[in-house]
Design a protein around this motif. Structure first.
Motif, short mmCIF file in Angstrom:
data_model
loop_
_atom_site.label_atom_id
_atom_site.label_comp_id
_atom_site.label_asym_id
_atom_site.label_seq_id
_atom_site.Cartn_x
_atom_site.Cartn_y
_atom_site.Cartn_z
N ALA A 60 -4.59 15.35 -14.48
CA ALA A 60 -5.47 14.11 -14.86
C ALA A 60 -6.79 13.75 -14.28
CB ALA A 60 -4.61 13.38 -15.61
N TYR A 61 -6.72 14.05 -13.01
CA TYR A 61 -8.00 13.67 -12.35
C TYR A 61 -8.20 15.00 -11.18
CZ TYR A 61 -6.89 8.50 -13.64
OH TYR A 61 -6.52 7.78 -14.34
N GLU A 62 -9.95 15.31 -10.79
CA GLU A 62 -10.11 16.23 -10.72
C GLU A 62 -10.06 15.73 -8.83
OE1 GLU A 62 -14.35 17.90 -11.93
OE2 GLU A 62 -12.86 19.05 -13.27
N ASN A 63 -9.79 16.40 -7.92
CA ASN A 63 -9.67 16.80 -6.65
C ASN A 63 -8.91 15.33 -6.17
OD1 ASN A 63 -11.67 18.43 -6.24
ND2 ASN A 63 -13.16 17.14 -7.17
N ASN A 64 -7.64 14.91 -6.69
CA ASN A 64 -7.21 13.54 -6.58
C ASN A 64 -6.48 13.83 -5.44
OD1 ASN A 64 -6.40 10.80 -6.62
ND2 ASN A 64 -5.13 11.45 -8.46
N LEU A 65 -5.86 12.81 -4.51
CA LEU A 65 -4.62 13.39 -3.42
C LEU A 65 -3.36 12.20 -3.55
CD1 LEU A 65 -4.48 14.72 -0.32
CD2 LEU A 65 -5.37 13.49 0.54
N GLY A 66 -2.74 12.92 -3.45
CA GLY A 66 -1.33 12.26 -3.20
C GLY A 66 -0.36 12.66 -2.91
N LEU A 67 0.71 11.63 -1.96
CA LEU A 67 0.94 11.89 -0.66
C LEU A 67 2.33 11.38 -1.08
CD1 LEU A 67 2.84 11.76 2.16
CD2 LEU A 67 1.68 9.07 2.37
N MET A 68 3.85 12.62 -1.21
CA MET A 68 5.29 12.28 -2.14
C MET A 68 6.00 12.72 -0.67
SD MET A 68 5.41 14.21 -4.92
CE MET A 68 6.74 13.54 -5.68
N GLY A 69 7.04 12.33 -0.08
CA GLY A 69 8.09 12.20 0.83
C GLY A 69 9.71 11.37 0.81
N ARG A 70 9.76 11.99 1.87
CA ARG A 70 11.39 10.90 1.43
C ARG A 70 11.86 10.67 3.22
NH1 ARG A 70 17.14 13.01 -1.57
NH2 ARG A 70 18.33 11.62 -0.60
N LYS A 71 12.85 9.84 3.54
CA LYS A 71 13.00 9.88 4.85
C LYS A 71 13.10 11.41 5.45
CE LYS A 71 15.39 7.57 8.35
NZ LYS A 71 16.56 6.05 8.43
N VAL A 72 14.16 11.43 4.92
CA VAL A 72 14.28 12.96 5.57
C VAL A 72 13.88 14.32 4.47
CG1 VAL A 72 16.40 14.56 6.06
CG2 VAL A 72 16.52 12.04 6.06
N LEU A 73 12.87 15.07 5.60
CA LEU A 73 12.75 15.55 5.09
C LEU A 73 12.97 17.05 3.75
CD1 LEU A 73 9.04 16.45 4.37
CD2 LEU A 73 9.16 18.50 6.31
N ASP A 117 9.50 6.47 10.43
CA ASP A 117 8.33 5.09 10.95
C ASP A 117 8.25 5.51 12.24
OD1 ASP A 117 11.19 4.50 11.80
OD2 ASP A 117 10.89 2.49 11.55
N SER A 118 8.00 6.63 12.53
CA SER A 118 7.43 6.90 14.21
C SER A 118 5.77 6.80 13.84
CB SER A 118 7.97 8.49 14.48
OG SER A 118 6.42 9.95 13.52
N ARG A 119 5.65 6.51 15.48
CA ARG A 119 3.95 6.35 15.01
C ARG A 119 3.02 8.09 14.55
NH1 ARG A 119 0.67 3.42 19.11
NH2 ARG A 119 -0.86 4.40 19.49
N ASP A 120 3.95 9.11 15.02
CA ASP A 120 2.95 10.17 14.13
C ASP A 120 2.73 10.01 13.15
OD1 ASP A 120 2.19 11.43 17.01
OD2 ASP A 120 3.84 12.34 16.97
N SER A 121 4.32 9.69 11.79
CA SER A 121 4.55 9.90 11.00
C SER A 121 3.13 8.64 9.98
CB SER A 121 5.75 9.53 10.05
OG SER A 121 5.43 9.33 9.13
N ILE A 122 3.14 7.79 10.59
CA ILE A 122 2.01 6.55 10.70
C ILE A 122 0.30 6.66 10.41
CG2 ILE A 122 1.25 4.00 10.90
CD1 ILE A 122 3.97 4.07 9.40
N GLN A 123 0.37 7.73 11.80
CA GLN A 123 -0.99 7.68 12.26
C GLN A 123 -1.10 8.83 11.10
OE1 GLN A 123 -1.73 4.94 14.16
NE2 GLN A 123 -3.11 6.46 14.63
N ARG A 124 0.00 9.84 10.46
CA ARG A 124 -1.01 10.31 9.31
C ARG A 124 -1.92 10.18 8.40
NH1 ARG A 124 2.77 15.68 7.16
NH2 ARG A 124 0.49 16.81 6.09
N VAL A 141 13.54 4.38 2.69
CA VAL A 141 12.31 4.27 3.66
C VAL A 141 11.73 2.20 4.39
CG1 VAL A 141 9.45 4.42 3.70
CG2 VAL A 141 11.23 5.76 2.27
N THR A 142 11.18 2.52 5.45
CA THR A 142 10.62 1.49 6.14
C THR A 142 9.30 0.79 5.20
OG1 THR A 142 8.73 2.16 7.56
CG2 THR A 142 11.43 2.26 8.22
N GLU A 143 9.81 -0.35 5.54
CA GLU A 143 8.21 -1.42 4.30
C GLU A 143 7.23 -0.79 5.00
OE1 GLU A 143 7.12 -5.80 3.34
OE2 GLU A 143 9.04 -5.58 5.32
N SER A 144 7.40 -1.06 6.68
CA SER A 144 5.84 -0.52 7.46
C SER A 144 5.41 0.82 7.18
CB SER A 144 6.01 -0.72 9.13
OG SER A 144 6.99 0.50 8.80
N THR A 145 6.35 1.75 6.65
CA THR A 145 5.47 3.25 5.92
C THR A 145 4.80 2.59 4.17
OG1 THR A 145 7.26 4.77 7.31
CG2 THR A 145 6.13 5.43 5.27
#
Length: 468
Positions: A60-73, A117-124, A141-145
């Motif tokens: 519905a929106y051009e050039n939108n960016l969404g993030l999806m996932g689960r704790k274990v990929l 909740d690894s440092r690399d994941s949060i930074q990404r 998922v942790t609240e910090s994520t």
């Protein structure tokens, strides 16, 4: 938004169908509140609804960016991703599996990743300019994520929202944000909205025919034998995965805790009751100081608390002083680790002594402590217990901890005999203080000692040994 976009729900055989009522509500109210959650039992179409909303936000929106996932990929790839790509159909121009990115024909992208909740994941996550994010099985998922992703909802010209799924997992952080105040939040355009769905209605008999499923299930398309099999599982499992119950006490250190019993209204306490000030030091981790009174029958009333991170000792001292009453004797008890000498030759205890407060070493016997606290929380046949908490504003920090204080999980391959007898070492600062307190009360069969508290000397030092 382009109203011409149409994405269809499907039966397993590919036949187009209408969304279920809870799925329809999920789409209708996404965006009404900033964060949206579909919580429910097995087989109720939660993941399908989340995937449909992800497609809608992207198409519905051009050039939108969404993030999806689960704790274990791997779990995301084997279930959510397959369903997402199947439903997206002709909207997708490319799936870059190596980059974990789905590109839509209108330039929108969906990035998927492991949500640990690894440092690399949060930074990404913090490097993204998100229009939306959607986490499958939010309870994993942790609240910090979750907070890290929320801080990246800054893309202009789009809805800027999040939508998720979960199975109830007790009174965890998801419960606190979405369920605890559901009735109030769902009638206002607030930050959080919750929709709940059940595989089967509690107290209804197990179905014998598919016609019964249409009456008692939120998904009338499920086969009767499937539900009947689910209902044969252990009660605690059924409560969570079939009835969508949030009251999951499995693994709790203190499952007997009940706010209705253990939290009481404030009342004036006699000055001659024994008083305790109990301390667990922290700086990056929270500092916690409990204030308690104990009557002649060893009933404990925790009536106040200091709780917070990054507080220097010279900042905490006046907070303690403000809570001390004249004409009352106090026993000061602290985690023994405050006596540990640091590199500069001083300790946390030394700094407190500069202000006139001396702390006795707490009994840090954990195994006996857990048992003692449990006995003080337990109720007798008249509903009486020996440990209660005043209903004051700051007490929420302690109540949050006790409702989410769990034993470490048994690792794969270990027998029940080798189950760990240690709680998860996280958000336990008030719990440590409660344990020190009950130990002190249990061991207080000695004459009441003379108060060691002296009026603090408020002065500014040019240096602070342990200030930070």
């Amino acid at each position: 938004m382009n109203d011409d976009i149409l994405v269809s729900y499907k039966f397993p055989d590919g036949t187009v169908t209408e969304p279920l009522p809870h799925q329809q509500e999920y789409h209708l109210y996404t965006g009404w509140s900033k964060h949206h959650l579909l919580a429910g039992s097995l087989g109720t179409g939660k993941t399908e609804a989340m995937c449909m909303e992800a497609i809608q936000q992207s198409a519905a929106y051009e050039n939108n960016l969404g993030l999806m996932g689960r704790k274990v990929l791997d779990a995301f790839k084997k279930s959510t991703l397959i369903q997402l790509l199947d439903l997206a159909g002709g909207f997708v121009s490319k799936h870059r599996s190596q980059d974990r990115e789905i590109i839509f024909k209108n330039g929108s992208r969906i990035v998927y990743m492991a949500l640990d909740d690894s440092r690399d994941s949060i930074q990404r996550i913090k490097s993204m300019n998100l229009g939306w994010y959607a986490f499958d099985q939010l309870e994993e998922v942790t609240e910090s994520t979750f907070i890290a992703a929320a801080g990246q909802l800054r893309k202009k010209g789009v809805m800027r929202c999040s939508f998720h799924t979960c199975n109830p997992a007790g009174h965890d952080w998801v419960w606190k944000k979405f369920k605890q105040h559901k009735e109030k939040q769902n009638v206002t355009k607030g930050d959080y909205r919750l929709i709940e769905t059940r595989t089967w209605t509690p107290d209804a008999p197990a179905p014998e025919t598919d016609e019964e499923v249409k009456v008692y299930s939120d998904n009338p398309h499920l086969p009767a034998d499937y539900i009947k099999h689910l209902l044969s599982m252990p009660d605690m499992w059924v409560n969570r995965y079939v009835y969508c119950s949030w009251d999951d006490f499995a693994g709790l250190v203190y499952p007997m805790f009940d706010e209705k019993i253990h939290v009481v209204n404030h009342f004036e306490m006699p000055k001659w009751w024994n008083r305790y000030v109990v301390y667990d030091y922290g700086y990056k981790n929270p500092t916690c100081i409990l204030f308690a009174a104990v009557d002649d029958e060893k009933n404990i009333f925790i009536y106040d608390i200091i709780y917070g991170s990054e507080m220097r000792i010279d900042e905490v001292v006046p907070m303690v002083e403000d809570r001390l009453e004249t004409g009352v004797d106090y026993e000061f008890i602290a985690d023994p680790s405050i006596n540990r000498t640091e590199r500069d030759g001083h300790s946390i205890a030394d700094e407190w002594e500069e202000y006139g407060i001396e702390w006795e070493r707490a009994n840090n016997d954990k195994r006996a402590g857990f048992d003692r606290v449990a006995r003080y929380l337990a109720t007798d046949k008249n509903g009486h217990c020996q440990l209660k908490f005043f209903d004051v504003r700051n007490m929420g920090f302690l109540l949050d901890e006790i409702m989410d204080y769990k034993w470490k999980e048994l690792k794969h391959g270990h027998s029940q005999k080798s189950a760990p007898e240690e709680p998860v070492k996280k958000n336990d600062h008030a719990m440590d203080c409660v344990r020190y307190l009950v130990h002190a009360v249990e061991g207080s069969n000695k004459p009441k000692r003379k108060n060691s508290y002296r009026t603090p000397s408020f002065f500014k030092r040019t240096t602070s040994w342990m200030g930070t």
